[in-house]
Write a protein that holds these residues in place. Structure first.
Motif, PDB file in Angstrom:
ATOM      1  N   GLU A 294       0.834  -1.206   0.000  1.00 34.20           N
ATOM      2  CA  GLU A 294       0.000   0.000   0.000  1.00 34.20           C
ATOM      3  C   GLU A 294       0.870   1.257   0.000  1.00 34.20           C
ATOM      4  N   MET A 295       1.945   1.233   0.778  1.00 33.10           N
ATOM      5  CA  MET A 295       2.837   2.389   0.850  1.00 33.10           C
ATOM      6  C   MET A 295       3.662   2.510  -0.431  1.00 33.10           C
ATOM      7  N   ALA A 296       4.208   1.390  -0.881  1.00 33.54           N
ATOM      8  CA  ALA A 296       5.066   1.405  -2.068  1.00 33.54           C
ATOM      9  C   ALA A 296       4.300   1.922  -3.286  1.00 33.54           C
ATOM     10  N   PHE A 297       3.053   1.519  -3.428  1.00 31.73           N
ATOM     11  CA  PHE A 297       2.301   1.901  -4.618  1.00 31.73           C
ATOM     12  C   PHE A 297       1.609   3.260  -4.486  1.00 31.73           C
ATOM     13  N   ARG A 298       1.787   3.916  -3.357  1.00 32.43           N
ATOM     14  CA  ARG A 298       1.379   5.316  -3.221  1.00 32.43           C
ATOM     15  C   ARG A 298       2.571   6.243  -3.449  1.00 32.43           C
ATOM     16  N   ARG A 299       3.753   5.668  -3.498  1.00 31.22           N
ATOM     17  CA  ARG A 299       4.994   6.431  -3.629  1.00 31.22           C
ATOM     18  C   ARG A 299       5.010   7.169  -4.966  1.00 31.22           C
ATOM     19  N   PRO A 300       5.217   8.489  -4.932  1.00 33.74           N
ATOM     20  CA  PRO A 300       5.367   9.205  -6.210  1.00 33.74           C
ATOM     21  C   PRO A 300       6.722   8.878  -6.825  1.00 33.74           C
ATOM     22  N   VAL A 301       6.730   8.655  -8.131  1.00 33.06           N
ATOM     23  CA  VAL A 301       7.974   8.382  -8.861  1.00 33.06           C
ATOM     24  C   VAL A 301       7.977   9.307 -10.073  1.00 33.06           C
ATOM     25  N   GLY A 302       8.842  10.298 -10.056  1.00 34.57           N
ATOM     26  CA  GLY A 302       8.873  11.283 -11.118  1.00 34.57           C
ATOM     27  C   GLY A 302       9.527  10.764 -12.388  1.00 34.57           C
ATOM     28  N   TYR A 303       9.143  11.331 -13.499  1.00 29.41           N
ATOM     29  CA  TYR A 303       9.781  10.994 -14.771  1.00 29.41           C
ATOM     30  C   TYR A 303      11.252  11.398 -14.707  1.00 29.41           C
ATOM     31  N   GLY A 304      12.125  10.490 -15.115  1.00 32.44           N
ATOM     32  CA  GLY A 304      13.555  10.764 -15.105  1.00 32.44           C
ATOM     33  C   GLY A 304      14.176  10.790 -13.729  1.00 32.44           C
ATOM     34  N   GLU A 305      13.420  10.397 -12.711  1.00 29.60           N
ATOM     35  CA  GLU A 305      13.916  10.437 -11.328  1.00 29.60           C
ATOM     36  C   GLU A 305      14.845   9.264 -11.050  1.00 29.60           C
ATOM     37  N   LEU A 306      15.955   9.541 -10.380  1.00 33.87           N
ATOM     38  CA  LEU A 306      16.917   8.531  -9.956  1.00 33.87           C
ATOM     39  C   LEU A 306      16.667   8.218  -8.485  1.00 33.87           C
ATOM     40  N   LEU A 307      16.483   6.951  -8.172  1.00 32.17           N
ATOM     41  CA  LEU A 307      16.316   6.499  -6.793  1.00 32.17           C
ATOM     42  C   LEU A 307      17.336   5.404  -6.534  1.00 32.17           C
ATOM     43  N   CYS A 308      18.090   5.524  -5.469  1.00 30.34           N
ATOM     44  CA  CYS A 308      19.066   4.489  -5.113  1.00 30.34           C
ATOM     45  C   CYS A 308      18.616   3.823  -3.825  1.00 30.34           C
ATOM     46  N   LEU A 309      18.560   2.503  -3.861  1.00 27.13           N
ATOM     47  CA  LEU A 309      18.099   1.727  -2.691  1.00 27.13           C
ATOM     48  C   LEU A 309      19.278   1.175  -1.916  1.00 27.13           C
TER      49      LEU A 309
END
Length: 172
Positions: free
Chosen positions: A157-172
């Protein structure tokens, strides 16, 4: 190095269009957005990019090609397959099947499409084959959110509410 994820750049699709695995054209801002991604990557990886994998979808593959670095295509990085709904507007999907999927999105699949558990399994299979802590994945919002769930243990539920911008870099 961490596992890093980039969402593709903007697309030239009408607002409200369902286009999971449907190839849609890139927005006119592709060159500018790609330059911004290059600058972000140069800052994040001053010694050079890690191995790159990309979804074969046009919107991801085009970004991978524009980085001028070797990359591999992997269909397991594609967006969720919305089956019969691909290319239709979300507003036009008022049906019992659509309502069932909306109420049961964690387990149900669109007609002739793919369920979230199927997406999660193909991503698990992908991660099992790579060194997941030394890679750059060019993919879509759905797989990025799913990877937050798989790798960080974030609730769906939390993961799929997360905004993910176009061209956005996310490092886990």
């Amino acid at each position: 190095m961490p596992l890093c994820l980039i969402r593709h750049t903007r697309v030239a699709a009408p607002a409200g269009l369902c286009y999971g695995q449907l190839d849609v054209p890139l927005a006119d801002t592709f060159a500018e957005e790609t330059q911004a991604v290059r600058e972000t990557l140069a800052h994040q990886f001053p010694a050079g990019l890690p191995p790159i994998w990309s979804s074969p979808s046009l919107r991801c593959r085009s970004l991978a090609e524009a980085l001028d670095a070797p990359f591999r295509l992997d269909p397991r990085l594609r967006e969720l397959n919305f089956g019969d709904w691909e290319g239709r507007t979300w507003a036009g999907l008022d049906s019992p099947e659509a309502r069932h999927w909306g109420d049961n999105w964690q387990t149900a699949a669109p007609p002739q499409g793919e369920s979230l558990p199927e997406l999660l399994q193909r991503l698990r299979n992908f991660l099992a084959e790579i060194d997941s802590r030394d890679a750059l994945l060019i993919t879509h919002a759905g797989p990025i959110r799913a990877l937050h769930h798989l790798l960080l243990g974030e609730a769906l539920e939390m993961a799929f509410r997360r905004p993910v911008g176009y061209g956005e870099l996310l490092c886990l």
